[in-house]
Scaffold this active site. Sequence first.
Site, PDB file in Angstrom:
ATOM      1  N   ASP A  44       0.882  -1.163   0.000  1.00  0.00           N
ATOM      2  CA  ASP A  44       0.000   0.000   0.000  1.00  0.00           C
ATOM      3  C   ASP A  44       0.925   1.220   0.000  1.00  0.00           C
ATOM      4  O   ASP A  44       2.105   1.141   0.378  1.00  0.00           O
ATOM      5  CB  ASP A  44      -0.966   0.014   1.189  1.00  0.00           C
ATOM      6  CG  ASP A  44      -2.152   0.956   0.922  1.00  0.00           C
ATOM      7  OD1 ASP A  44      -2.064   1.782  -0.007  1.00  0.00           O
ATOM      8  OD2 ASP A  44      -3.162   0.868   1.655  1.00  0.00           O
TER       9      ASP A  44
HETATM   10  C1  BGC Z   1      -5.064   3.274   0.002  1.00  0.00           C
HETATM   11  C2  BGC Z   1      -5.101   2.305  -1.168  1.00  0.00           C
HETATM   12  C3  BGC Z   1      -4.891   3.045  -2.462  1.00  0.00           C
HETATM   13  C4  BGC Z   1      -3.565   3.795  -2.381  1.00  0.00           C
HETATM   14  C5  BGC Z   1      -3.249   4.575  -3.634  1.00  0.00           C
HETATM   15  C6  BGC Z   1      -3.816   4.138  -0.031  1.00  0.00           C
HETATM   16  O1  BGC Z   1      -3.869   5.144   0.925  1.00  0.00           O
HETATM   17  O2  BGC Z   1      -5.141   2.568   1.217  1.00  0.00           O
HETATM   18  O3  BGC Z   1      -6.328   1.613  -1.204  1.00  0.00           O
HETATM   19  O4  BGC Z   1      -4.920   2.166  -3.545  1.00  0.00           O
HETATM   20  O5  BGC Z   1      -3.620   4.715  -1.312  1.00  0.00           O
HETATM   21  O6  BGC Z   1      -4.098   5.657  -3.776  1.00  0.00           O
END
Ligand code: BGC
Length: 795
Positions: free
Chosen positions: A222
Site C-alpha cells: 500500500d
Molecule cells: C489506500 C489504497 C490506495 C492507495 C493509492 C492508499 O492510501 O489505502 O487503497 O490504492 O492509497 O491511492
Amino acid sequence: MDDRIEELLATLDLAGKLRLISGASLFRLAGDPAIGLAEMPVSDGPSGVRGENWDERDPSVSLPSGTAIAATWDPALLDEIGALIAAEARRKNVYAVLGPTINLHRSPVGGRHFECFSEDPLLTGELAAAYVRAVQAHGVSACPKHYVANDSETDRFTVDVRVGARALRELYLYPFERAVDAGAWMIMDAYNAVDGVTMTENPLLDEPLKGSWGFDGVVVSDWTAVRTTDSAAHGTDLCMPGPPYFWGEPLAERIRAGAIPESAVDEKVRRILRFAIRVGALDGTPRSTPVFTDARARDLVRAVAAEAMVLVRNDGVLPLAPRTTVALVGPSAGEPRYLGGGSATVIPGHTTSPVEGLAATLPVTYTAGVRLSEDLVPAPLSVVTDPATGEPGLSVRYLAAGTELGVQHRSASRLVLLGEPLAARATTVEVHARLRADVAGAWQIGVAGVWHIRLDLDGTTVIDEHVALDSGDPAAVLLDPPQRQVTRTLAAGDEVDVRVVIDLGAAAVPGFGVVLGATLGVRRPQRPDDEEFAAAVELARAAEVAVVVVGTTEQIESEGVDRTTLRLPGRQDDLVAAVAAANPRTVVVVNSGAPVEMPWRDDVAAVLLAWFPGQEFGAALADVLTGAVEPGGRLPTTWPKTMAEVPVLDTTPVDGVLDYAEGIHVGYRAWLRAGTAPAYPFGHGLGYTTWSTGGLVVAGRTVSLTVTNTGDRPGKHVVQAYLSRPTSAIERPVRWLAGFAAVTCAPGETRTVDIALPRRAFEHWDGRGWAVEPGAFTVLVGTSVEDLPHTATVS
Ligand code: BGC
C-alpha cells in the site's frame, strides 16, 4: 515464460533491478528501455478508474461502490463491469486497477465499509474472484487489497490486529484465497500489522499467499506502507509510490554489505517481469478491450445501480403509478453522494441526481428541507467563472518565487494536487474566480486547504493564516483539509472577485512532489432553517407521495477515518419523521455506503437503500421507484437498529492493539450468537412480485430448489443456502452462508435453481489445516439468514 524471465533478469545489474522494485512515480511502475519494458501506470480503483491524475479534465465513469456491487448477489454481472473497468483502464493507459477492496465489514463504523463488499467471506470471495476474472480477461490487472485484516481505519498505519488463526483463515484470508484462485496478477498488502508484524514484512506473505496458495504475481505495498530498507528481505515485491526511497540507494548499500541477499531482489524482479509480460508491457502490446460508448457505459452503470438497490420495507406504495405527483425532499436528492470518500474517488464526467432523474419521469417538486452539514461545499460551476476566459470554473496559476510557471483553466472548484507536474515546481498556487450570487443573502466564501493561505475578496485580504492539518491521518491533506471562511451579504447578481493564494511551503513530500487538496468553497444563503424545514413538510403534504432522500457525507464515509456514530447527520431524522406525519405515503431513500440508524423505519411506507450507486443514481432511482425495473438488491451486511446493539463495533486500538476477540463471530454470525434482532437481516430484500418455493433436493454437495414467480411481473429471486451443525465438537457460528444463486423469472415461470456448495463451506481450520468434522450438517435454504423455510440434512 520462465525462460524469458531468467534471460531478461540475467541482463540486469543491481541498479537496473532496484529501479524496477520501486515505483517510478506516484502511480507508475518503472520501465527499462534496454530490455523493452514500458513504464506501467496503475490507478485506483475499485469503482472506476481515476487514472494517474485526480483531475476533472480527464473524467472517469463512476460505478456503484463495493457494498452496492455486493448487494446484487450476482457475480455474473461483474463480467460487464469488468469489461468496462478494463476499457476505462486502457483508455487511460493504466495497466493495473487497484481493486477490488476485499476486507470485511467487521464493524459498521469502518470508514471504508462502503468500498468493501460484505461481512460474509463467501459472498466477498465469490465477488472478488468474479471481479479479478472479469477485468483480467481483457489483459488489465486487478489488484485485490488490502492483505490482510485492514478492516477499519483508526490508526490505520500502525494498528496491530490480533486475530486468531481460525478467524484469519476462515474469514479474513478467504476472499484473498479466492482472488488468487481466480488468477490475480497483483495483490496489495496493507498498512496495518497482524500479530505484531507490519503487513509489508509479514510472514503471511510467504505462507499461505506465496506458499500453499501458489501466488506468482506481484505483492505491491500500500502507498508508503514499506517502512524500512531491510523490509526488502520479506515478501513485498514492489514498493509504492516512487521514485525509489528505502529500496533505492540505501538497499544497494545493504546488499553490497552482505546484509540482504541479492537473490531477494531477484525474486521480486522475476515477479514484476512476469506481471509485465501478462499485461503486455514487455514482448508485445496491451490487448485491446471492448468499446464502451458513453451511452453503453451509462446504461450499464444505471442497470447495475438498480440491481443493487435494496428495498427493505414496502407497504405497497411502490412501485409508483405513472403521473403520481411526488414531493422530493432531503439534502441528498439534490446533492447526492455518487461514491465514497478517499482514494476510491473518481471524477465522473456526467451525473444524474435524484431530482434530475425523477423529474424526467414524474411531476416533481423539490426542496432540501435540511442541510447535511455546516461545511463549505466546492463552489458550484453555476456561480463561478474563470476571469481569464469567462467560462464556468476557475483559473489556477502556478508560481515559483514570483515567476509564473503556467496557468490552467479548471472546471472544478475542488483541486487535488497529486502528481501535478506544474505544482511539483511551484512555490505558490493561486486560484482566481468571479463569484456571482444567484440568490440574495449571507454567503459564506472560503477555502479548504493547509499551509499558508490567503483569501482576497475584491482585492482586500480577508484571511491570511498559516493553517495546520487538524487530523492525525496525513491523507487528510488531500481528502479533508481544514476550512476557513468569511461571510458576505450579497444581492442576487452581485459579483465578487475571489483570489486564493496558497504558499506551498511544506506541501512537497520528498520524492512525490506536491500533495495538497484545495477547495474554493461556499455555503449558499438558505432560508432560516425552520422555514426551510417547514417548506419541505408542506411540499410533502401537498403531493400524492413524498420521497425523502437522506444520506451521509464524503467526510463521514471515507478512507482515513472510522465513523463515530451511525446516526444520519443534521436534522435528517427529524425531517423524515415530520414528512411521514404529513404524508402517510412517504418513501425514504438512503444514500449511504454503510448502515445508518433509521429510527423512523416502521413509520414510513417504504425504505429503499440506494448505497453509493455511481454516476447514474437519479436515472436508476427513477427506474426502481416507477417499477420500470425491480430493486434487485439483497443486504450484503446486517443493518442494525441502533449502534448500541451492534455486537462487534469497536475499532479503536488499545495500546496499539486491535483485538478481534469475537473470533469467527463477525456480521450476522455475531448477531445470531448475541440473539439480538437487527433492523434488517443479512440477505434480506424485497422485489415487486411474489414467489412460491419448494422441492428442496440435496444431492452430494448440490442443493436444488424450485422457484415459481406467482406474480404478474418479472422478478429476481436470490436463493441463499446456509449450513448449520446442531451438535458439534468445535465452536461454530449458529449458521453460515454456504452458497447462493440469483435467478430471474417471467410471470408464471418456474425454474430449478442448483447451487453447488463448495467443499470449504463444510471445512474448518483446525490449526494445521482444513478438516471436516464427520457427521451430518443441516442445509437451510431461503431468502435471508432469518428466513429459511426449507431444510435438509447432508452428510
Ligand atoms: C489506500 C489504497 C490506495 C492507495 C493509492 C492508499 O492510501 O489505502 O487503497 O490504492 O492509497 O491511492
